[in-house]
Design a protein around this motif. Structure first.
Motif, PDB file in Angstrom:
ATOM      1  N   PHE B 454       0.828  -1.208   0.000  1.00 37.27           N
ATOM      2  CA  PHE B 454       0.000   0.000   0.000  1.00 37.27           C
ATOM      3  C   PHE B 454       0.865   1.262   0.000  1.00 37.27           C
ATOM      4  CE2 PHE B 454      -2.270   3.311   2.458  1.00 37.27           C
ATOM      5  CZ  PHE B 454      -3.425   3.433   1.711  1.00 37.27           C
ATOM      6  N   SER B 455       1.858   1.277   0.895  1.00 34.00           N
ATOM      7  CA  SER B 455       2.726   2.458   1.022  1.00 34.00           C
ATOM      8  C   SER B 455       3.581   2.656  -0.218  1.00 34.00           C
ATOM      9  CB  SER B 455       3.643   2.315   2.232  1.00 34.00           C
ATOM     10  OG  SER B 455       2.887   2.239   3.392  1.00 34.00           O
ATOM     11  N   ALA B 456       4.090   1.560  -0.758  1.00 33.19           N
ATOM     12  CA  ALA B 456       4.931   1.662  -1.951  1.00 33.19           C
ATOM     13  C   ALA B 456       4.129   2.242  -3.119  1.00 33.19           C
ATOM     14  CB  ALA B 456       5.490   0.290  -2.313  1.00 33.19           C
ATOM     15  N   CYS B 457       2.859   1.841  -3.217  1.00 34.95           N
ATOM     16  CA  CYS B 457       2.006   2.387  -4.284  1.00 34.95           C
ATOM     17  C   CYS B 457       1.745   3.873  -4.041  1.00 34.95           C
ATOM     18  CB  CYS B 457       0.690   1.616  -4.355  1.00 34.95           C
ATOM     19  SG  CYS B 457       0.876  -0.031  -5.047  1.00 34.95           S
ATOM     20  N   LEU B 458       1.450   4.216  -2.791  1.00 37.05           N
ATOM     21  CA  LEU B 458       1.216   5.628  -2.456  1.00 37.05           C
ATOM     22  C   LEU B 458       2.416   6.467  -2.866  1.00 37.05           C
ATOM     23  CD1 LEU B 458      -0.366   6.411   1.034  1.00 37.05           C
ATOM     24  CD2 LEU B 458      -1.153   7.106  -1.235  1.00 37.05           C
ATOM     25  N   LYS B 459       3.614   5.981  -2.559  1.00 39.06           N
ATOM     26  CA  LYS B 459       4.831   6.718  -2.927  1.00 39.06           C
ATOM     27  C   LYS B 459       4.920   6.906  -4.428  1.00 39.06           C
ATOM     28  CE  LYS B 459       7.943   5.632   0.835  1.00 39.06           C
ATOM     29  NZ  LYS B 459       8.385   4.278   1.213  1.00 39.06           N
ATOM     30  N   ARG B 460       4.383   5.957  -5.170  1.00 39.66           N
ATOM     31  CA  ARG B 460       4.378   6.061  -6.629  1.00 39.66           C
ATOM     32  C   ARG B 460       3.121   6.784  -7.137  1.00 39.66           C
ATOM     33  NH1 ARG B 460       8.205   2.539  -8.927  1.00 39.66           N
ATOM     34  NH2 ARG B 460       9.335   1.424  -7.290  1.00 39.66           N
ATOM     35  N   GLY B 461       2.370   7.401  -6.195  1.00 39.33           N
ATOM     36  CA  GLY B 461       1.245   8.240  -6.614  1.00 39.33           C
ATOM     37  C   GLY B 461      -0.038   7.484  -6.905  1.00 39.33           C
ATOM     38  N   VAL B 462      -0.179   6.299  -6.301  1.00 34.62           N
ATOM     39  CA  VAL B 462      -1.381   5.484  -6.570  1.00 34.62           C
ATOM     40  C   VAL B 462      -2.035   5.080  -5.255  1.00 34.62           C
ATOM     41  CG1 VAL B 462      -2.243   3.344  -7.575  1.00 34.62           C
ATOM     42  CG2 VAL B 462      -0.395   4.600  -8.709  1.00 34.62           C
ATOM     43  N   LEU B 463      -3.327   5.367  -5.150  1.00 33.97           N
ATOM     44  CA  LEU B 463      -4.077   4.989  -3.946  1.00 33.97           C
ATOM     45  C   LEU B 463      -4.915   3.748  -4.242  1.00 33.97           C
ATOM     46  CD1 LEU B 463      -4.921   5.714  -1.014  1.00 33.97           C
ATOM     47  CD2 LEU B 463      -6.780   7.075  -2.001  1.00 33.97           C
ATOM     48  N   LEU B 464      -4.665   2.675  -3.494  1.00 38.44           N
ATOM     49  CA  LEU B 464      -5.450   1.445  -3.617  1.00 38.44           C
ATOM     50  C   LEU B 464      -6.215   1.210  -2.318  1.00 38.44           C
ATOM     51  CD1 LEU B 464      -2.715  -0.922  -5.118  1.00 38.44           C
ATOM     52  CD2 LEU B 464      -4.330   0.547  -6.351  1.00 38.44           C
TER      53      LEU B 464
END
Lengths: 513, 513
Positions: B454-464
Motif C-alpha cells: 500500500f505504502s509503496a504504491c502511495l509513494k508512486r502516486g497510486v491509492l489502492l
C-alpha cells in the motif's frame, strides 16, 4: 473583537482567493472563520463525554472517508474509492429561476442560476456538478460549510472558540442524531421539552425509550424556575428515569404555542442549565420569521438596514453560549423551501465530530442538488446581504398574514370563551378555549370538548390542530383546551373563511347563538 | 399471470388517467401495481414480528402526517400543518440538461427538463415545485412511488402479493434503518455478511452493538453451505451473540470482491435462509452494471432489445422471494449520480410500513429537488424504455473501463504473485497477492506485507484499497492479502499509469526485478 460584519467576510474571501475544493474535499468551520479557534481569545468549549451515549462514543471515522485524505497529494491517481466518473452522470447542468429581493420587495426581479458539470475546470468556478453530484463528505460540501460558517459568525458570533458546523438533511435529521448522541434508554435517560412541544420531536424520543419531561410555560415560553424546581427535586425512583441532562427548546415562535422567549428569559434558562449541567438543543427554524408590529398609524414597520436588521434579531442561545453547551439547529425549510431537506447544526467541535460520524453511516449528508442550488442562490447570487434582504421581505409577508388572521380573530371569534396572544415570531397562533363555559362541562372532559370543537370545524370544512396533540406528557390529565392555527399555509381569503367557520362552530357548541 | 411489460404499464396509465397527487399526498405501491394485492393470486408475505426490534415495534404513525389524511376532503381549508405557502419558496422553476440515450449511444443528444412552481394548476402536469418543494410524506412523492412501483414490477415481479416500496435518501439510509428495524443489542443480536464486505455497512453495525459474522466466499460470492454450517452449529455461549436472524448480502458485483452470485447460488442461499428463519437484506447498487463479454472476435457485445436486456439481468433475491423475507435496496447513486442521495427499498407491506415510521422521525425522505429532477428525467423524459436504454449504454461504458483495467493487469502485473477473476458486474476488481512469496514472509505478517505494498504504491502516486479494510471480522487473523481496485473513477490513461506503478511496486517488493 468587534462584531463581525459582511465587509469583514468579503475582505477575508478576497484575501484567501478562490476556493479549491475538489470531490469529497474535507472542510470544517475553522477553515472559514474570520479568526480560527487557535487565534481566538475566546474560551474553549467544555467537554461532554459524560453526556454522550455509548453508541455515539463507539463511532469511529469511516475507513473510506479517512482514505480520502490521501487524495490531497498532488497528482495522485485513486483506484480506491468507488466514485463513479462524472462522465456517466445523467445530468450535465442544472438551473433554477430565483427571486432577487430587495429591502422593498420580495420579488424585485427574477434571475437564473446555473451550475454545469465541469465549471471548476472550465470557468475556474468554486463548485460544479462533478463535485456536487459525486460522493462527498457527510459534513457537507466545503462550499456550503463556508457560507454557513460565515452566516453563523455574522448572526450569532458564538462566544467560545472551537465551535463548528455541519450540514443536516433538515432539522428532523439534526434532532434525531442529537438525541441518539445524548440520550440512552439503557442509562435510563430522559429529556426536557416545553410542556407543549413539536410532535415530531416528541415522536422521535418515544421509540428510543427516552422519557420526556414537560416544563411549564407562560406567554414567554418555558419557565426557568419551573425547570429548576423539577431538576432540584428530581427523584429517580419516583420518576423512573435519570435526572434529565438535556433540554430541547424552540425559543422563537415555538410550535405549537407561538411563544418567543425574551433575552432575559433565555439567559435565565441558560443559567439553570449551567447549574444542573444540562445540555441544550436549540431548535430554531422560525428564528428569522420575526413578525414586527405595525406603526401606531397602522402602517407596515419601516425597512431596516442590514445592521439594524441583524440587531433586531433575538438573542440565540448559541450567541450566549460561553460553555459550548448548545447544539443549535437551523433549517432552510421555513426560509427557502422545505424540499431542500437541508439545514445545519452548530455546536462545539467535539459534538459536531460525533454528529458527522453518525451521518457517515446514516445518510452521507444532504442531496447534491440541494447543495448545488442553494449554494448558487445564497452564496453566488444573493450573498449574505441579499439573503438578509430576502429574509426581511419574508418577514413582511408573514407579518401581513399574521395580521390577516388577527383581524379575523377579532371579527369572528367569541372573546367570551377564546383568548390568544399575538405571536411576535413564527407561523402559529395558540388559542385557549374556556372549556368550562361549555354547557356540559360538568360531564364532558376537556378532551371531549376539544374533540367536539375539532369535529365541528371539520364538518364546516376547516382542519385545525388540537392542542392535545402537542402534549409532552400525554399521560397527564388534559387541563386546558387549546388549538393551534397557522397563518403560513392558506391564503388570506381562506384564512378569513376558516376563522369565521371556527367562530360559528364555537358559538354553536357553547350555546352563544 | 405473464411477466409485466412496458406496454402493460403504459396501458394501465392510459386507463387510469392523469395522476392527482397534491401536497403531502399519501401513496403506496398498491395504488400503482398492474394488479393490486387483493386481486393478486400470489401468496401473502410472512409476518416478521419476531424479527423486529423493540424500537421498531414502538414506532407510531406521526400525528401530523395522520392529520394530513383529513386534507383529502374536497374544499377543506387547513390551518393545521405548518406548511409554508409556495408563494414564499425561493425557487420558481428548475431545469436540467440531460442526455437522451439510445441503444447505440450513451449521449445521443442533450435535452432539457423543466419543472415550474405551479405546473399542476397551469399545465395539468402530474408534479410541480409547489408539491415537490413543500413538506411531503416520508415515503416519498406519489409521483416517484408510481415510477418505482412500475420499475420493480417490470424488473423483479416479486412472487408475493403485498410487496411495497418507499424512497430512501440512498442505500446508506436504507441499510441503517433496516438494521435499526431488525437488530437490537439488548437482545444480543448479530448479523451475517460476506467475509469481506462494504465498509460502511460494517461501520453501521459497530456502534449499534450488533456483532457481525463473516461467511466464507468463493468466486461466486457467499457460500451457502458455509452459512448453513455456521447457523446449524451456532453456540450462543461461545459466540456471545444470539443466532443470526439477518443476512446482509451484495449479490451482484459485490464490494470489495467484485463477485456475482449465480442464479443457482442465490436459490441455495435463499433456501438456507428459509431453513434457519433468516431475513435477507439484499443490497444491490450494482445490479444494472452488468459487464458483458466481448465477442470471440474482440468486438463489443451486440445491442439487446428491451426484452432481451431485461432477460439478461441477474435473478434478484426479490424475484424469488415467495416468503416476503427480502428487503431489497436499490439506489440511483451508481446509475444516475450519487448526489441524488435517493434510492428505494422494496419489501413486504409490514416492513415498509415500519421503515416509513422511522423515516418520519429521522429525515422525512429525500430532497424535493432530487425527487423533482429524477422524476422529470426517468418518468417524463425517458420513460421505462429510455431508462433501460440508458442503463444498457452505461453497461457498455463500464465494460470498456473494465477491459482497460484487465488489459493493464495482463500487461503490467507479475502473474507469479498476483491473481484475479474478471468481474462480470459492478465497479471493482479484487486482486489476491501471494504474500508468502515475499522474501521476508517468514518474519512479516500478511498485514505487514499489505501495508508495505500500500505504502509503496502511495509513494508512486497510486491509492489502492486494502483488502483488510473490508474484513467482516477484523479481530480474526488476516489470512490473505488482497487489494480492491476500481475502474469506475479514473480515466483510461490514469488506470494504465496506476496499474503499471502497482506492478512495479510489487516486483520491487517481491524481488522480481
Amino acid at each position: 473583537m468587534k462584531d463581525p460584519t459582511i465587509a469583514d467576510i468579503d475582505a477575508r474571501r478576497q484575501a484567501v482567493g478562490q476556493m479549491m475544493a475538489p470531490t469529497a474535499a474535507y472542510a470544517d468551520s475553522d477553515m472559514f472563520k474570520l479568526q480560527c479557534s487557535r487565534a481566538s481569545n475566546k474560551p474553549a468549549a467544555r467537554r461532554w463525554d459524560n453526556h454522550l451515549t455509548a453508541e455515539s462514543l463507539a463511532r469511529a471515522p469511516g475507513l473510506l472517508k479517512v482514505a480520502a485524505r490521501f487524495l490531497k497529494r498532488p497528482g495522485i491517481i485513486s483506484l480506491a474509492g468507488g466514485l463513479p466518473t462524472p462522465d456517466y452522470f445523467s445530468f450535465r447542468s442544472i438551473s433554477a429561476k430565483v427571486p432577487i429581493s430587495s429591502q422593498s420587495s420580495l420579488l424585485e426581479a427574477e434571475s437564473t442560476i446555473t451550475m454545469g458539470i465541469h465549471d471548476i475546470a472550465s470557468e475556474n468556478a468554486a463548485f460544479d456538478l462533478s463535485v456536487a453530484l459525486n460522493y462527498g463528505q457527510a459534513a457537507g460540501s466545503a462550499q456550503m460549510i463556508r457560507w454557513i460558517t460565515e452566516h453563523v459568525e455574522l448572526v450569532h458570533n458564538p462566544p467560545y472558540a472551537d465551535w463548528d458546523t455541519c450540514l443536516t438533511t433538515g432539522s428532523t435529521d439534526g434532532l434525531y442524531k442529537a438525541l441518539r448522541m445524548l440520550c440512552d434508554k439503557n442509562r435510563g435517560d430522559s429529556w426536557m421539552t416545553e410542556e407543549y412541544s413539536y410532535t415530531t420531536a416528541l415522536e422521535t424520543a418515544i421509540p428510543l425509550g427516552i422519557r420526556t419531561v414537560g416544563i411549564n410555560m407562560d406567554a414567554e415560553g418555558l419557565i426557568p424556575e419551573a425547570m429548576d424546581e423539577i431538576l432540584t427535586n428530581w427523584d429517580v425512583a419516583k420518576r423512573g428515569a435519570r435526572k434529565p441532562h438535556v433540554l430541547y427548546t424552540v425559543p422563537t415562535g415555538q410550535s405549537p404555542t407561538g411563544s418567543t422567549q425574551s433575552a432575559s428569559r433565555r439567559r435565565a434558562i441558560y443559567g439553570i442549565c449551567q447549574k444542573h449541567d444540562v445540555y441544550i438543543i436549540e431548535d430554531d427554524p422560525y428564528y428569522f420569521l420575526q413578525l414586527r408590529s405595525r406603526t401606531s398609524g397602522g402602517q407596515p414597520p419601516p425597512k431596516l438596514s442590514v445592521g439594524e436588521f441583524l440587531a433586531s434579531m433575538p438573542t440565540s442561545f448559541l450567541s450566549i453560549d460561553t460553555d459550548g453547551r448548545v447544539l443549535r439547529l437551523d433549517s432552510f425549510s421555513k426560509i427557502l423551501a422545505p424540499g431542500t431537506r437541508m439545514g445545519w447544526v452548530t455546536a462545539s467541535e467535539q459534538m459536531i465530530e460525533r454528529f458527522i460520524r453518525h451521518s457517515e453511516t446514516a445518510n452521507q449528508g444532504p442531496s447534491g442538488f440541494s447543495q448545488a442550488i442553494v449554494y448558487k442562490l445564497v452564496d453566488e447570487k444573493w450573498g449574505h446581504t441579499g439573503f438578509l434582504n430576502w429574509l426581511q421581505r419574508l418577514q413582511a409577508g408573514y407579518t401581513d398574514r399574521r395580521d390577516v388572521m388577527m383581524s379575523a380573530f377579532d371579527k369572528f371569534l367569541p372573546k367570551l370563551i377564546v383568548s390568544w396572544d399575538v405571536p411576535s415570531a413564527g407561523m402559529f397562533c395558540w388559542l385557549k378555549i374556556k372549556y368550562n363555559c361549555h354547557p356540559n362541562s360538568n360531564i364532558y372532559s376537556p378532551l371531549d370538548i376539544e374533540e367536539e370543537i375539532f369535529s365541528a370545524c371539520l364538518k364546516r370544512g376547516v382542519l385545525l390542530a388540537k392542542g392535545s396533540w402537542f402534549r409532552a406528557e400525554p399521560d397527564l390529565l388534559l387541563q386546558d383546551v387549546f388549538f393551534r392555527l397557522t397563518f403560513a399555509a392558506a391564503n388570506a381569503e381562506s384564512i378569513e373563511v376558516a376563522v369565521r367557520a371556527f367562530g360559528t362552530a364555537l358559538r354553536t357548541i357553547f350555546g352563544l347563538v
